[in-house]
Design an enzyme around this catalytic site. Structure first.
Site, PDB file in Angstrom:
ATOM      1  N   LEU A  48       0.849  -1.191   0.000  1.00  0.00           N
ATOM      2  CA  LEU A  48       0.000   0.000   0.000  1.00  0.00           C
ATOM      3  C   LEU A  48       0.882   1.238   0.000  1.00  0.00           C
ATOM      4  O   LEU A  48       1.888   1.287   0.713  1.00  0.00           O
ATOM      5  CB  LEU A  48      -0.898   0.030   1.241  1.00  0.00           C
ATOM      6  CG  LEU A  48      -2.131  -0.876   1.255  1.00  0.00           C
ATOM      7  CD1 LEU A  48      -2.799  -0.828   2.624  1.00  0.00           C
ATOM      8  CD2 LEU A  48      -3.125  -0.484   0.175  1.00  0.00           C
ATOM      9  N   ASP A  49       0.511   2.242  -0.798  1.00  0.00           N
ATOM     10  CA  ASP A  49       1.243   3.511  -0.793  1.00  0.00           C
ATOM     11  C   ASP A  49       1.141   4.156   0.588  1.00  0.00           C
ATOM     12  O   ASP A  49       0.177   3.906   1.329  1.00  0.00           O
ATOM     13  CB  ASP A  49       0.669   4.469  -1.837  1.00  0.00           C
ATOM     14  CG  ASP A  49       0.986   4.033  -3.261  1.00  0.00           C
ATOM     15  OD1 ASP A  49       2.013   3.366  -3.457  1.00  0.00           O
ATOM     16  OD2 ASP A  49       0.202   4.377  -4.166  1.00  0.00           O
ATOM     17  N   PRO A  50       2.112   5.007   0.958  1.00  0.00           N
ATOM     18  CA  PRO A  50       2.070   5.661   2.275  1.00  0.00           C
ATOM     19  C   PRO A  50       0.764   6.401   2.560  1.00  0.00           C
ATOM     20  O   PRO A  50       0.274   6.379   3.690  1.00  0.00           O
ATOM     21  CB  PRO A  50       3.257   6.627   2.222  1.00  0.00           C
ATOM     22  CG  PRO A  50       4.232   5.943   1.318  1.00  0.00           C
ATOM     23  CD  PRO A  50       3.375   5.295   0.248  1.00  0.00           C
ATOM     24  N   PHE A  51       0.177   7.046   1.540  1.00  0.00           N
ATOM     25  CA  PHE A  51      -1.039   7.821   1.793  1.00  0.00           C
ATOM     26  C   PHE A  51      -2.292   6.932   1.875  1.00  0.00           C
ATOM     27  O   PHE A  51      -3.349   7.374   2.320  1.00  0.00           O
ATOM     28  CB  PHE A  51      -1.226   8.905   0.723  1.00  0.00           C
ATOM     29  CG  PHE A  51      -1.935   8.455  -0.523  1.00  0.00           C
ATOM     30  CD1 PHE A  51      -3.300   8.620  -0.649  1.00  0.00           C
ATOM     31  CD2 PHE A  51      -1.237   7.852  -1.563  1.00  0.00           C
ATOM     32  CE1 PHE A  51      -3.962   8.203  -1.790  1.00  0.00           C
ATOM     33  CE2 PHE A  51      -1.883   7.438  -2.703  1.00  0.00           C
ATOM     34  CZ  PHE A  51      -3.255   7.605  -2.818  1.00  0.00           C
ATOM     35  N   ALA A  52      -2.156   5.667   1.458  1.00  0.00           N
ATOM     36  CA  ALA A  52      -3.287   4.744   1.498  1.00  0.00           C
ATOM     37  C   ALA A  52      -3.383   4.075   2.870  1.00  0.00           C
ATOM     38  O   ALA A  52      -2.390   3.925   3.578  1.00  0.00           O
ATOM     39  CB  ALA A  52      -3.142   3.683   0.413  1.00  0.00           C
TER      40      ALA A  52
END
Length: 314
Positions: A48-52
């Protein structure tokens, strides 16, 4: 002189379903949980991306052998797309590169457009991604102003449901195949609507049959004792819930664990067939006596059971 006694790492096996928080990379989340459980071996599946935020399965010990099977599974997301603004990265972390005020004023227009994104579609992986070229993540090239040619890939969107449309924010629930970039999907929806878009919010709510219901957040895990943390692990075979099931006797279990092939027609073996068995011929194998998970087997057209990946807990 001071002496520091190094604590032995815990050799533990199982899966922890983490509700990854905003702003933390999957790798850093893994390191934090590994430290909290003092675990020797751990990995994760489905970056998962950091912002997700949302479901991030962490695999401990023998579970790491089976994590790749979950990576192949379908994913479920909730996403908020900001229409009218295009960013460099396709999400909220990128520099704004375009504004467009011609945003659809009715949900009916969007519904007609979304029909084009159902089924098998193509995507070009974004430059700002962890996909590697010559061993280096693409985002590092992008930060240096270098663009790498990426191959077109095909993914499948099983269902897109509109949850809310409050201009300029479009909230969707998405059921998709592995390898789907929701950022790219958001950008492509914006392009087809003629106004541009970027991904404002992303939360993974499911992988295959796993959901957020059994997830723990980091704050809760911190409050737990080490015993409670380890007790929070769920069985390894949760990673393979879509597979069929075979139960073997004690004798056949030993033969299977020694890597021997078994002809199902010659043995008294109970097979529980489900959609997973039919689709890929892979099955979960258990000892019938104690329901101990033994590993994964493959059944060919001649009903020969071949060990594929085995547990080493014995």
């Amino acid at each position: 002189m001071q002496f520091h006694i190094k604590k032995n790492k815990n050799i533990i096996h199982g899966v922890l379903l983490l509700d990854k928080p905003y702003g933390l990379s999957s790798n850093n989340a893994l390191k934090k949980i590994k430290y909290l459980l003092n675990a020797k071996k751990v990995g994760y599946t489905g970056t998962l991306d950091p912002f997700a935020t949302g479901l991030l399965p962490l695999c401990f010990g023998e579970a790491t052998k089976f994590s790749n099977y979950l990576s192949e599974a379908d994913k479920y997301y909730e996403a908020i797309i900001h229409l009218g603004i295009t960013t460099e990265t396709g999400d909220i972390e990128g520099k704004i590169i375009d504004f467009n005020k011609n945003i659809p004023n009715s949900i009916e227009i969007i519904e007609k457009i979304l029909i084009n994104f159902h089924g098998k579609i193509s995507q070009i992986p974004p430059m700002y991604s962890a996909l590697k070229y010559k061993g280096i993540p693409l985002y590092k090239y992008a930060r240096s102003g270098i663009t790498i040619k990426r191959k077109l890939r095909y993914i499948k969107i099983y269902k897109i449901t509109i949850i809310d449309y409050t201009i300029p924010y479009l909230t969707l629930r998405i059921h998709c195949s592995k390898g789907t970039y929701i950022r790219v999907l958001s950008e492509d929806i914006g392009k087809m609507l003629g106004c541009g878009a970027h991904l404002k919010y992303l939360r993974r709510i499911g992988i295959d049959k796993l959901t957020l219901d059994k997830c723990l957040n980091i704050d809760t895990i911190i409050k737990y004792s080490e015993y409670e943390r380890i007790s929070s692990l769920i069985p390894i075979d949760i990673l393979l819930s879509s597979f069929g099931i075979i139960y073997l006797s004690d004798l056949l279990s030993k033969r299977f664990l020694h890597g021997q092939n078994l002809f199902l027609s010659d043995e008294n073996i109970y097979i529980l067939i489900n959609s997973g068995f039919i689709s890929n011929n892979k099955v979960r194998v258990y000892n019938k006596k104690n329901c101990q998970f033994l590993g994964i087997g493959f059944i060919n057209n001649f009903f020969l059971l071949t060990p594929v990946r085995l547990i080493s807990l014995f």
